[in-house]
Design a protein around this motif. Structure first.
Motif, PDB file in Angstrom:
ATOM      1  N   HIS A 110      58.737  86.069  11.331  1.00 48.33           N
ATOM      2  CA  HIS A 110      57.905  87.210  11.722  1.00 48.33           C
ATOM      3  C   HIS A 110      56.903  87.560  10.622  1.00 48.33           C
ATOM      4  O   HIS A 110      57.218  88.304   9.697  1.00 48.33           O
ATOM      5  CB  HIS A 110      58.762  88.439  11.973  1.00 48.33           C
ATOM      6  N   HIS A 134      63.890  97.881  16.140  1.00 52.13           N
ATOM      7  CA  HIS A 134      64.082  96.435  16.158  1.00 52.13           C
ATOM      8  C   HIS A 134      64.218  95.965  17.599  1.00 52.13           C
ATOM      9  O   HIS A 134      63.531  95.067  18.044  1.00 52.13           O
ATOM     10  CB  HIS A 134      65.319  96.041  15.349  1.00 52.13           C
ATOM     11  N   HIS A 155      63.186  89.335  18.310  1.00 56.73           N
ATOM     12  CA  HIS A 155      64.589  89.116  18.689  1.00 56.73           C
ATOM     13  C   HIS A 155      65.179  90.270  19.502  1.00 56.73           C
ATOM     14  O   HIS A 155      66.401  90.328  19.681  1.00 56.73           O
ATOM     15  CB  HIS A 155      65.441  88.919  17.426  1.00 56.73           C
ATOM     16  N   HIS A 157      58.552  86.663   6.174  1.00 54.24           N
ATOM     17  CA  HIS A 157      59.325  87.155   7.325  1.00 54.24           C
ATOM     18  C   HIS A 157      59.604  88.660   7.243  1.00 54.24           C
ATOM     19  O   HIS A 157      60.226  89.126   6.297  1.00 54.24           O
ATOM     20  CB  HIS A 157      60.637  86.389   7.410  1.00 54.24           C
ATOM     21  N   ASP A 179      61.021  93.846  17.338  1.00 56.19           N
ATOM     22  CA  ASP A 179      61.159  92.515  16.768  1.00 56.19           C
ATOM     23  C   ASP A 179      61.147  91.497  17.918  1.00 56.19           C
ATOM     24  O   ASP A 179      61.493  91.829  19.050  1.00 56.19           O
ATOM     25  CB  ASP A 179      62.508  92.473  16.036  1.00 56.19           C
ATOM     26  N   GLU A 217      69.508  95.065  13.839  1.00 51.97           N
ATOM     27  CA  GLU A 217      69.831  93.927  14.687  1.00 51.97           C
ATOM     28  C   GLU A 217      71.341  93.791  14.596  1.00 51.97           C
ATOM     29  O   GLU A 217      71.869  93.445  13.542  1.00 51.97           O
ATOM     30  CB  GLU A 217      69.120  92.678  14.151  1.00 51.97           C
TER      31      GLU A 217
HETATM   32 ZN    ZN Z   1      63.850  88.914  14.260  1.00 52.34          ZN
END
Ligand code: ZN
Length: 491
Positions: free
Chosen positions: A165, A107, A143, A390, A141, A12
């Protein structure tokens, strides 16, 4: 026999961060190959664990773990690191084939110096290598800043649907099962994808609260329609200055593109209808420490500007300064400061030290703070989290770690590695009972809550300045798509 390759490069990328993501950082944080992937993930709750489970009880399925490269959220991946890692990924894929399918644990918000859509580039290269007929299943993910390049080259994409998560394993199992059904010729997945012209504040992203709880539940209800195989809502990752930054959604149907498209539009419309709830509020550090109250459970202060899971440097001192000024009792904070850990270990257990803590990486996360304390514990920083918190990781390593005891029963845990605050074992493994603390700082916004909320009383979001500030107006975006709510008014 169905042979499936398992690999990935998950990052990320906070394009505003000063922390370089080079090969050395990937090596420090985690490049796993072959059996190492099984050792670290088979018993965890990560997406890799879900993919590995696909081959566990069925001798006709072989999942072959090749390589998984991961680094804590940080700045753009260097050109060199991206080249080296993707070259290794592709040569492992080429040299160990043939494959019936590929599992990619990505991700979805990776940016390299060369490729703003690094995930898109990886999926494109994998597709180019295996050809059009081999199904590629990708987990992302929640995100992820999803692009049409990723969608074009994947067969099935499944995103986490919880924040924090805690469903990474289940989503990978879902992705694996759709890919296996595709290999067996029982389904023909087709995907519809929509980018929504909106960004949701990190403060409003918990799927346990509105508006996200309502949005995700609405999306999941569409699964009752015949032929709808999977739906994913992506919150997006706001700290990446890339065109794809923002929310999106994706629906998979069995061979019926028109149905997937209509269903996905319905989900996109539902997301858009909640846009007035996408901005949040967090108080300042000084206001936060004043708000803390005597409670029989710890007050949890979430250090939003130094969100480790979002690319914060893990050494911001704004909340430490505020706590020292307010003489907060029973305070606990974890900071990344390898230099001071070295000094404390050299001084020895029980030594009185006077050291400058934190804020050593850039000028945006406070100033180093001079503190006096006693080195009360030295540890190797390794701990294990058996439950799904998470991200679902099981084995953690903060590197050599020390506990510094200060006046007013203040405790600082200082680490040599940056570690996501995703497990209370980070504290418990040092012999500290988090329940006995009056005020605990967790460097994150939503992600620490899976682990910390069960023991917390009052939970306070603190908008400290920094690379993950909730005030998005302060970031100088050049590449993001326009118009984008709430930056521009959209009718
Ligand atoms: Zn995330």
């Amino acid at each position: 026999m169905i042979r499936i390759a398992l690999l990935g490069l998950a990052h990320e990328t906070n394009t505003f961060s000063s922390v370089t993501t080079d090969l050395a950082k990937f090596e420090r944080d985690g490049i796993l190959r072959g059996e190492e992937i099984i050792a670290a993930h088979a018993t965890a709750h990560t997406s890799l664990s879900g993919f590995l489970a696909a081959g566990k009880d069925d001798p006709s399925i072989e999942v072959v773990p090749l390589i998984w490269a991961w680094a804590n959220p940080s700045g753009a991946i260097t050109k060199d690191a991206f080249n080296q890692l993707t070259t290794e990924m592709l040569s492992l894929l080429r040299n160990n084939g043939e494959w019936d399918a590929v599992f990619l644990a990505q991700h979805g918000a990776a940016v390299s110096e060369e490729f703003p859509d690094a995930d898109g580039e990886i999926v494109r290269r994998v597709r180019e290598l295996v050809g059009e007929d081999i199904p590629i299943g990708v987990t992302l993910d929640m995100h992820a800043n999803v692009t049409s390049e990723v969608v074009r080259n994947a067969t099935v994409i499944v995103g986490f649907q919880t924040n924090p998560h805690i469903d990474a394993r289940e989503r990978a199992e879902e992705c694996a099962s759709l890919i296996l059904e595709t290999v067996r010729g029982r389904i023909k997945p087709v995907m519809a994808f929509t980018q929504i012209p909106a960004v949701i504040s990190i403060l409003r992203q918990s799927t346990l609260e509105e508006p996200m709880s309502v949005i995700v539940n609405h999306a999941l209800r569409t699964l009752s329609k015949e032929q709808i195989l999977s739906v994913s809502v992506f919150e997006g990752y706001p700290y990446a200055d890339v065109e794809a930054m923002g929310m999106s959604c994706l629906t998979i149907s069995d061979g019926n593109y028109e149905l997937a498209k209509a269903t996905n539009q319905e989900i996109a419309d539902e997301i858009w209808s909640h846009k007035s709830d996408f901005q949040g509020y967090a108080c300042s550090a000084a206001e936060a420490v004043i708000q803390t109250c005597k409670d029989n459970r710890p007050n949890l202060l979430l250090d939003v500007g130094d969100n480790i899971g979002g690319g914060g440097p893990a050494d911001s001192t704004f909340l430490l300064v505020a706590a020292l000024e307010a003489k907060v009792n029973g305070f606990l904070m974890i900071l990344h400061d390898p230099h001071v850990v070295g000094l404390c270990i050299a001084s020895g257990l029980g030594a009185k030290v006077s050291v400058e803590i934190g804020a050593k990486k850039d000028g945006r996360h406070g100033k180093p703070v001079l503190v006096d304390g006693v080195v009360s514990l030295i540890s190797d920083g390794k701990y294990e989290e058996p439950t799904p918190t998470h991200g679902g990781f099981r084995f953690f390593d903060s590197g050599p770690t020390v506990v510094l005891e200060m006046a007013n029963d203040m405790l600082l845990i200082l680490t040599t590695k940056i570690t996501l605050p995703a497990s209370l074992e980070q504290i418990r493994s040092l012999g500290i009972r988090p329940e006995d603390r009056r005020v605990i700082v967790a460097k994150g916004t939503i992600s620490p809550q899976a682990a910390y909320r069960p023991i917390a009383g009052k939970v306070i979001l603190v908008n400290t300045p920094g690379d993950t500030s909730s005030d998005l107006q302060q970031f100088n975006y050049k590449q993001r798509r326009r118009p984008l709510h709430p930056f521009e008014a959209i009718s």
